[in-house]
Scaffold this active site. Structure first.
Site, PDB file in Angstrom:
ATOM      1  N   ASP A 126      31.042  37.677  36.539  1.00 46.60           N
ATOM      2  CA  ASP A 126      31.403  38.826  36.078  1.00 46.60           C
ATOM      3  C   ASP A 126      31.872  38.359  34.472  1.00 46.60           C
ATOM      4  O   ASP A 126      32.341  37.280  33.898  1.00 46.60           O
ATOM      5  CB  ASP A 126      32.559  39.291  36.859  1.00 46.60           C
ATOM      6  N   ASP A 166      28.828  49.659  38.337  1.00 46.48           N
ATOM      7  CA  ASP A 166      29.840  49.827  39.448  1.00 46.48           C
ATOM      8  C   ASP A 166      29.720  51.212  40.078  1.00 46.48           C
ATOM      9  O   ASP A 166      30.505  51.674  41.288  1.00 46.48           O
ATOM     10  CB  ASP A 166      31.330  49.651  38.951  1.00 46.48           C
TER      11      ASP A 166
END
Ligand code: DGJ
Length: 699
Positions: A450, A520
């Site tokens: 990430d 997301d």
């Protein structure tokens, strides 16, 4: 032969379906003569290169579609190169000194007429895939330094006016929103200054004139680079469009010392004479064959479970084992613990940088969980964020000088974290050893990498301030070197990229990561739009998509089947809180996972046909075809005016072949001709209805 040397001034770059013709003008300037559908008789171009547009009082540079335009002199259009010699001269006046054609590659060498400075223009042809790669090398053969202020990777001039440009505007949770604009005058710039490619625009170009999925000319390209970039499209005043793409020149300055070279990232470009669908097929095939890393480029990706939406930072060993058990019962093949497993990580204010297993959460180490996962027959994965450090961490206390910062300035925080100086080899070595240890000491088959903050204060103690404009580029190279080394040491670990969702979607990251977490936002309806745009250039195999609990992004309830079908359009994942779920739901998820496994090779390796889009019609219909098999997904967001029947005309089948399919419980056999012309009647009604239909050729 992919590179045809028509004579020493005329070169044809031939792919299966396209031609890209470069000629040298009388002044020795390489120009793009033609880019489009393949022309076999290249001799026809012999007398074309000298013919110029006749426009009075128009500067030469605006008349020539240069392969490497350079700022200065009488070049007033946006140029793809800007250099400064040490005596202040700020133009590159060159002649072509050599052209080396060798099978599938061509090198054109430009030399300054007065200074020992060279530009090498490299071309590589991928004939089967219809893609041409361009990149450049600057070489300083003199004693004095040369300053590169801009060095783009490629320049493309296409004749005519009225072109439209497609770009993807985005933000966290709202990635890949498609915008189509006409570039009739002036310049259109898409640029990232975020330190990575960012959510806002994509490092690619799609240029067309009223093209549709299946018709019209489309010129497209994508940059193999994950840092700050710029793409300029300029409607040049003499009636053509110039496209430039490369590392951004905003906050870039590279000092090229005696004997040094600088290589640009590559850009991969193609032309479609049949709309966006052909473009997508070309790019998807190219990505799978030439960019995506082995061994996973050729292997179907496993169905994954990720803990983020279920437990966030509240990771507890026992609870994760329970989740893993439930996941394995549904057919999940890879269990991943997202953020929150390492020391001090109870929220987003601490822990980044300390990649040690949290002893409070895992008193007996990570093996208790990873063994349980493996015993359940699944692979095990972890989340990391290598480029970051929280001020509240051991790493930062020990190495406060390892972050980017300016003297006398407070470092701006993003998500309570600082960016590590990835241009510093010491930092890279440290991280390499840390993650090598983590991967070596534990049985880990997967990593989600990430990156959750944008760049600021690009200064560092390890380089002189005069070099700080190199930092953004050096940072990107540092990230690449870390992932490259980890992949080398752990070739069987599957790496997924993520940067707050879609903040680093580009061909540069694709070289090193097996898959990408696109957003997301798991709201299935939003997701259909995001995924459709993503699919223009990026393959389904490079798109992780999950089923999560409802209302993760928008306050609406979408039925499980619709959400599952949307997630099945890429590499399927699950993020539902399986510890708190009804038996009925769990059974349904299990059924869908079984179905997905039976068609995933078609989805991950097949050709995608976007038959119908919610942007232009009431339904979204996506069809994947691989060899003699096909799978169709149809989605209706809400019923309109009592209409329940939709006719979907399929594509990519063979007209005279017969296909067996089952629709609403009835099996039938139809020819490809029927399905592609008359179409398939699909019944959908109410809100958020969807169907998955499998087709198989029968003898
Ligand atoms: C941002 C990512 O996009 C999410 O999927 C999740 O991994 C969080 N970071 C974890 O902090």
């Amino acid at each position: 032969m992919p590179i045809v040397n028509i004579n020493d001034r005329l070169f044809g770059l031939q792919t299966k379906d396209t031609s890209y013709i470069i000629s040298l003008t009388d002044e020795g300037v390489p120009e793009s003569l033609y880019w489009g559908k393949r022309i076999d008789c290249l001799e026809d171009f012999l007398d074309e290169s000298g013919k110029k547009l006749l426009l009075k009082n128009t500067h030469g540079s605006n008349l020539i579609r240069e392969e490497c335009s350079s700022f200065g002199g009488t070049c007033y259009k946006e140029a793809s190169l800007k250099i400064t010699f040490s005596n202040g001269v700020r133009d590159f006046r060159y002649r072509t000194v050599e052209c080396k054609a060798d099978g599938e590659s061509l090198e054109i060498i430009l030399e300054d007429k007065s200074y020992p400075f060279l530009m090498h223009l490299y071309y590589e042809v991928f004939p089967e895939e219809n893609i041409i790669k361009k990149w450049r090398r600057a070489e300083n053969r003199g004693k004095d330094p040369v300053f590169l202020e801009r060095i783009f990777s490629g320049e493309y001039g296409i004749p005519g006016e009225g072109y439209e440009s497609i770009q993807y505007k985005g933000r966290w949770g709202g990635e890949f929103q498609e915008y189509n604009e006409t570039v009739d005058s002036g310049k259109r710039v898409s640029e990232s200054l975020y330190g990575l490619t960012g959510h806002t625009v994509n490092p690619s170009f799609i240029i067309h004139k009223k093209a549709t999925e299946t018709a019209g000319d489309v010129y497209y390209g994508a940059l193999e680079y994950s840092g700050n970039f710029k793409c300029v499209t300029e409607a040049v005043n003499s009636g053509w469009l110039n496209i430039l793409i490369g590392i951004t020149d905003t906050d870039f300055l590279w000092e090229l010392k005696e004997g040094e070279c600088f290589d640009t990232p590559a850009v991969y470009a193609g032309y479609s004479d049949a709309g966006f669908e052909k473009m997508s097929h070309t790019m998807h095939t190219f990505c799978r064959r030439h960019l995506m890393p082995q061994p996973y480029a050729e292997k179907p990706l496993p169905v994954l479970y990720n803990s983020w939406y279920s437990t966030e930072f509240d990771v507890q060993c026992k609870e994760q084992i329970e989740l893993a058990k439930a996941a394995s019962e549904t057919g999940v093949e890879l269990f991943v613990v997202d953020d929150g497993w390492f020391e001090g990580r109870n929220d987003d204010t601490a822990g980044l940088g300390d990649w040690y297993v949290d002893k409070e959460k895992f008193p007996d180490g990570l093996s208790e969980l990873s063994d349980a996962v493996h015993d359940l027959g699944m692979d095990f994965g972890l989340w990391i964020e290598p480029e970051m450090v929280n001020p509240k961490s051991r790493l930062f206390q020990e190495h406060p000088d390892w972050i980017y910062s300016y003297p006398g300035r407070e470092v701006i925080m993003g998500r309570n974290q600082y960016e590590l100086d990835m241009s510093n080899p010491e930092v890279i070595n440290y991280l390499t050893e840390q993650f090598d240890k983590l991967l070596g000491e534990n049985r880990i088959e997967y990593i989600k990498w990430d990156m959750n903050r944008y760049a600021s204060e690009m200064g560092t103690e390890h380089l002189l301030p005069s070099k700080w404009k190199e930092l953004s580029y050096r940072n990107t190279q540092g990230v690449y070197s870390l992932i490259r080394e980890l992949r080398k040491r752990h070739p069987y670990v599957e790496f997924e990229a993520c940067a707050s969702g879609g903040g680093r979607v580009d061909f540069g990251a694709m070289r090193y990561f097996d898959e990408y977490w696109v957003s997301d936002n798991t709201d299935a309806l939003d997701r259909l739009f995001i995924q459709e745009s993503y699919s223009r250039l990026y393959p389904a195999k490079y798109m992780r998509s999950w089923l999560t609990d409802d209302k993760e992004m928008n306050s609406r309830t979408i039925p499980l089947d619709f959400r599952m079908h949307a997630a099945m359009c890429g590499a399927l994942g699950v993020g539902v809180d399986l510890n708190h779920i009804s038996t009925r739901k769990k059974e349904r998820i299990t059924e869908h996972i079984r179905e997905y496994k039976s068609v995933r090779e078609i989805i991950q390796f097949g050709d995608l046909y976007r038959l119908s889009s919610l942007r232009q019609s009431d339904i979204c219909a996506l069809q994947y075809v691989k060899d003699d098999k096909s799978v169709l997904f149809v989605f209706l967001d809400h019923e309109r005016y009592g209409r329940e029947d939709y006719s979907v005309r399929l594509r990519g089948l063979e007209a005279d072949k017969r296909y067996s399919l089952e629709i609403d419980g009835t099996r039938c056999v139809k020819t490809g001709g029927f399905l592609m012309n008359y179409g398939l009647k699909v019944k959908l009604c109410g809100d958020y209805d969807s169907k998955m239909i499998c087709l198989e050729e029968i003898i």
